[in-house]
Design an enzyme around this catalytic site. Structure first.
Site, short mmCIF file in Angstrom:
data_model
loop_
_atom_site.label_atom_id
_atom_site.label_comp_id
_atom_site.label_asym_id
_atom_site.label_seq_id
_atom_site.Cartn_x
_atom_site.Cartn_y
_atom_site.Cartn_z
N LYS A 138 0.85 -1.20 0.00
CA LYS A 138 0.00 0.00 0.00
C LYS A 138 0.88 1.24 0.00
O LYS A 138 1.99 1.16 0.52
CB LYS A 138 -0.98 0.03 1.17
CG LYS A 138 -0.42 -0.19 2.57
CD LYS A 138 0.54 0.69 3.23
CE LYS A 138 0.48 2.15 3.33
NZ LYS A 138 1.66 2.77 4.03
N TYR A 224 -4.96 4.05 5.61
CA TYR A 224 -5.51 3.31 6.76
C TYR A 224 -6.80 3.97 7.24
O TYR A 224 -7.77 3.29 7.56
CB TYR A 224 -4.51 3.27 7.92
CG TYR A 224 -3.31 2.40 7.65
CD1 TYR A 224 -3.42 1.02 7.62
CD2 TYR A 224 -2.07 2.96 7.40
CE1 TYR A 224 -2.33 0.22 7.34
CE2 TYR A 224 -0.97 2.18 7.13
CZ TYR A 224 -1.10 0.81 7.10
OH TYR A 224 -0.03 0.02 6.82
#
Ligand code: NAD
Length: 378
Positions: A138, A224
């Site tokens: 990510k 996140y």
């Protein structure tokens, strides 16, 4: 005629390359499960920086369905260190230039790209073209267009793709999803999510260099908070408005320091997120019609900690999230179980990232999002 060894047969079957003519009418996943259910998939790590060194490689010592089989590094000295430490065969050690030769390596099933964000697309696409399944760290890439290019390359080469969203495999995340789905505390009304830390290191590090990172706090920690806002409500947002704050412009010359954003959801729920490279934040709180639940910390390597409005403390046995994550993806390849962090999830988050940056550039204007159910995996 090409002769298949047992290994090359398994490798092709794993990648779904063998046709139904060879495997009768069994679905590929079942065929694989029946023929080789104890198989462990070989993973090659690309980029031996801090995440590979301190998280991925140690986690691969705890995995049940995959193991560390190879490395790809641009730093010559790391080759012998990793070879010795993890007993990696010489023929499974690559550099960035000869990486494409991995196509001939039957011991590597999955390539795990853990490089600076701007390098993800190139290496994921090369891995897919080499017929390897792909885990992409990510944020998935630095643009939606790059996410599409990775997804297309994996589809065209018939390999599976997952994003390194370790939290999707964490038991606390699963509990949050369960609370939301079963309405344990009633309807979700408001979600608050923070993900940030105070950056004090070298101002020339790649994370603060837009060309290499694609952006600052939002690209690094913000994903996140985007993820928790979504699994905290169980749905994709229909719009976002965002604001940017800068208090250390001398240090954050090229990338965003602190960003806040508000999401609206179809059912009327609202979420607020904060991400920063200049403030600590690691929390998810979900306010519902009949109570609330909270994770704090919510995104770190664990153990995660959770409480609810009825006084319950959430407690699950701790295992490295990265081991759970790589095992989940390996099970998906081996048995056809759900891909819990597919490429579409990474692409969805990048659509949201781009909408947040657009909102900021337009003075906080609300941006409509048409995500449907893209990337929502319960
Ligand atoms: P790092 O700086 O520690 O390592 C980067 C690696 O890339 C190094 O081995 C470096 O040699 C190599 N590299 C190749 N070309 C480079 C270049 N031009 N500039 C800088 N480094 C270069 O970074 P990291 O923390 O290991 O992060 C790598 C990836 O993993 C990033 O995409 C990051 O977002 C992701 N990450 C994910 C998590 C998670 O929890 N899922 C945690 C940390 C990092």
């Amino acid at each position: 005629m090409k002769h298949f060894t047992r290994r090359s047969f398994s490798s092709l079957a794993t990648k779904g390359i063998l046709g139904s003519a060879l495997l009768g009418n069994l679905p590929m996943a079942n065929a694989f499960t029946l023929s080789d259910k104890n198989k462990k998939l070989g993973i090659a790590l690309v980029g031996l920086g801090s995440y590979s060194t301190y998280q991925l490689a140690p986690s691969l010592q705890e995995t049940e369905h995959c193991y560390l089989a190879g490395i790809v590094t641009g730093t010559k000295e790391k080759e012998s260190i990793w070879k010795e430490k993890y007993n990696i065969p010489k023929q499974s050690i690559y550099n960035y230039d000869n990486f494409d030769a991995i196509v001939k390596n039957d011991t590597i099933d999955i390539v795990y790209v853990a490089l600076p964000n701007s390098m993800h697309a190139d290496f994921c696409i090369r891995a897919a073209k080499a017929g390897k399944h792909v885990i992409c760290e990510k944020p998935m890439a630095v643009s939606v267009a790059e996410c599409d290019a990775i997804i297309n390359a994996c589809n065209e080469n018939n390999v599976k793709l997952s994003v390194g969203y370790r939290m999707q495999s964490d038991p606390y995340t699963k509990e949050v999803k369960k609370f939301v789905k079963e309405k344990t505390f009633g309807d979700v009304l408001f979600v608050s999510s923070d993900a940030g830390y105070i950056s004090k290191g070298n101002p020339d590090q790649w994370r603060l260099n837009k060309k290499l990172s694609g952006g600052g706090a939002l690209m690094n920690m913000g994903v996140y908070a985007i993820q928790t806002s979504i699994y905290g409500t169980g749905q994709n947002p229909i719009s976002v408005s965002a604001q940017e704050f800068s208090t250390r412009p001398d240090y954050f010359k090229d990338t965003d320091e602190t960003i806040t954003a508000q999401f609206k959801f179809e059912n009327g729920a609202v979420a607020h997120m904060m991400t920063s490279h200049n403030a600590n934040g690691n929390r998810l709180k979900v306010h519902c019609s009949d109570g609330w639940f909270q994770l704090d910390p919510a995104h770190s390597y664990g153990p995660i900690s959770g409480i609810t409005s009825n006084g319950n403390i959430l407690e699950f046995p701790h295992k490295r999230q990265q081991a759970l994550q790589m095992d989940d993806f390996s099970k998906h390849i081996l048995t056809g179980s759900k891909n819990i962090a597919p490429g579409e999830m990474g692409k969805r988050d990048m659509i949201i990232v781009e909408a947040i940056y657009k909102s900021i550039s337009e003075g906080g204007k609300e941006q409509k999002l048409s995500l449907g159910n893209l990337g929502v995996v319960s």
